[in-house]
Write a protein that holds these residues in place. Structure first.
Motif, PDB file in Angstrom:
ATOM      1  N   CYS A   1      -8.704  -0.318   1.108  1.00 48.21           N
ATOM      2  CA  CYS A   1      -7.929   0.857   1.446  1.00 48.21           C
ATOM      3  C   CYS A   1      -7.679   0.383   3.271  1.00 48.21           C
ATOM      4  O   CYS A   1      -9.016   0.972   3.388  1.00 48.21           O
ATOM      5  CB  CYS A   1      -7.528   1.570   1.229  1.00 48.21           C
ATOM      6  SG  CYS A   1      -6.712   2.826   1.870  1.00 48.21           S
TER       7      CYS A   1
ATOM      8  N   ALA B   1      -8.106   9.103   2.578  1.00 50.86           N
ATOM      9  CA  ALA B   1     -10.262   8.620   2.038  1.00 50.86           C
ATOM     10  C   ALA B   1     -10.326   9.554   0.705  1.00 50.86           C
ATOM     11  O   ALA B   1     -10.500   8.888  -0.334  1.00 50.86           O
ATOM     12  CB  ALA B   1     -10.557   9.196   3.100  1.00 50.86           C
TER      13      ALA B   1
ATOM     14  N   VAL C   1     -12.873   2.155   1.943  1.00 55.45           N
ATOM     15  CA  VAL C   1     -11.434   2.909   3.025  1.00 55.45           C
ATOM     16  C   VAL C   1     -12.962   2.682   4.150  1.00 55.45           C
ATOM     17  O   VAL C   1     -13.427   2.740   4.505  1.00 55.45           O
ATOM     18  CB  VAL C   1     -12.052   4.391   2.986  1.00 55.45           C
ATOM     19  CG1 VAL C   1     -10.783   4.550   3.904  1.00 55.45           C
ATOM     20  CG2 VAL C   1     -10.601   4.689   1.719  1.00 55.45           C
TER      21      VAL C   1
ATOM     22  N   ALA D   1      -8.477   7.922  -1.861  1.00 52.40           N
ATOM     23  CA  ALA D   1      -8.936   6.274  -2.528  1.00 52.40           C
ATOM     24  C   ALA D   1     -10.436   6.832  -2.392  1.00 52.40           C
ATOM     25  O   ALA D   1     -10.479   5.639  -4.075  1.00 52.40           O
ATOM     26  CB  ALA D   1      -9.133   5.667  -1.464  1.00 52.40           C
TER      27      ALA D   1
END
Length: 380
Positions: free
Chosen positions: A288, A309, A319, A312
């Motif tokens: 990501c 974050a 991230v 994720a």
């Protein structure tokens, strides 16, 4: 590889949509076979409508509203692709950017245009309204918004109060008999990234009033007036808003949306993430990317990079964050799900230079970050 790209705007240079496109171009140069899922993000401030419309394949609408000083102006809002959710920004109708510096006076500015936006959304028959309340020019506790959706704010003689935060000291009672009842059938989610109470030293008037044109005397007056509004709301509407976290957002509009429209105050980035289905889109992602203008200690408090974050990390997705500037304190993000962060500035440059060339700089920084990530994965 499946890669999610979920940036916020770079204020003054790139919208979240433009940032996500630049990042996608960079990562595809480094990894042409990648499957890229672009999800422009926001935290409830400027750019929220564009990000949500893009993410839901929706559409835009333009309507005429009452501006902060009562003038007629055009305001844009959005509708989701399925037509069930309206996306609004109070700044489009009641924002500080709409008021020239020489005319900024929060005793006069009104949120009536925000109420006009809400009514326009109700006219479309939506089930849900997502309203971002960043960037306000007002300090009226949502009084103008309330008047636009049918409430009457009356003085002791039974006359309707004029617009602005100044006249609220004359508020005697609230008449809700003509309130727009369609609000009872709609969920109103308010993207709010501050926790300030309505009144007091950390309240709407003291903290945000000066940037809207209030001097020290006006701050005291406005704080007293919002306290009066909260008192009458509690008596006439049965809602306690004076100590509600976030009530002071947007000059007290946070309190007004709860009291008059049944809204719920939610952390902006989390609300946006749920609306665009960020979690579901991260479940199968290998990586990501997220980005915004600056990283510092405050980024961890409700900003987009921290929110992305956090989501994720629930799925073990690494991230990588890119920012225009990296300030002291940014390292706290490494404990909140960010695997690594990078500056888009690839050489010594001025802020003006970085803003002017933000798109190619962001593109190149993303490409190099992907190459570094792939090099690490290639090791046995």
């Amino acid at each position: 590889m499946q890669i999610v790209v979920a940036p916020d705007k770079f204020k003054g240079s790139l919208s979240a949509v433009e940032a996500s496109r630049a990042m996608a171009r960079g990562l595809l140069r480094a990894c042409p076979s990648a499957i890229v899922d672009e999800i422009p993000m926001a935290d409830g401030g400027e750019g929220t409508v564009e990000a949500l419309v893009t993410a839901t394949q929706g559409s835009f609408r333009m309507i005429e509203v009452s501006g902060p000083l009562g003038e007629s102006c055009q305001a844009r809002f959005g509708l989701s692709g399925d037509g069930r959710t309206a996306f609004l920004e109070m700044a489009a109708a009641s924002g500080l950017v709409l008021v020239p510096d020489s005319q900024r006076d929060p005793t006069l500015t009104t949120t009536r245009g925000t109420g006009d936006l809400i009514r326009a959304a109700l006219d479309l028959g939506v089930d849900r309204i997502v309203l971002g309340i960043g960037g306000s020019a007002t300090n009226d506790g949502g009084a103008g918004m309330a008047q636009a959706i049918g409430f009457r704010l009356l003085d002791a003689d039974g006359h309707d109060l004029p617009p602005g935060g100044g006249p609220l000291d004359r508020l005697d009672r609230i008449d809700s008999s003509k309130r727009d009842r369609r609000l009872d059938q709609v969920e109103l989610a308010v993207a709010c990234d501050v926790t300030n109470p309505l009144c007091g030293p950390n309240g709407a008037s003291a903290v945000y009033g000066p940037q809207k044109g209030a001097n020290a005397v006006m701050v005291q007056q406005l704080d007293h007036n919002l306290a009066r509004l909260a008192e009458v709301i509690a008596r006439d509407l049965g809602r306690s808003v004076d100590d509600l976290p976030g009530a002071g957002a947007a000059g007290g509009l946070g309190a007004g949306l709860v009291a008059f429209a049944g809204g719920t105050l939610q952390r902006g980035v989390d609300l946006i993430a749920r609306t665009v289905g960020l979690a579901d889109r991260l479940k199968s992602a290998d990586l990501c990317f997220t980005a915004e203008g600056s990283l510092d200690a405050q980024t961890s408090h409700g900003k987009t990079i921290a929110g992305v974050a956090r989501t994720a990390s629930e799925y073990g997705c690494p991230v990588l964050a890119i920012a225009g500037g990296i300030q002291p304190g940014a390292e706290v993000l490494l404990d909140q799900g960010v695997s690594a962060y990078f500056s888009l500035c690839d050489r010594p440059m001025s802020l003006d230079d970085a803003i002017a060339h933000a798109s190619p700089l962001l593109e190149r920084a993303t490409e190099q970050a992907v190459r570094a990530f792939l090099a690490g994965r290639a090791r046995p």
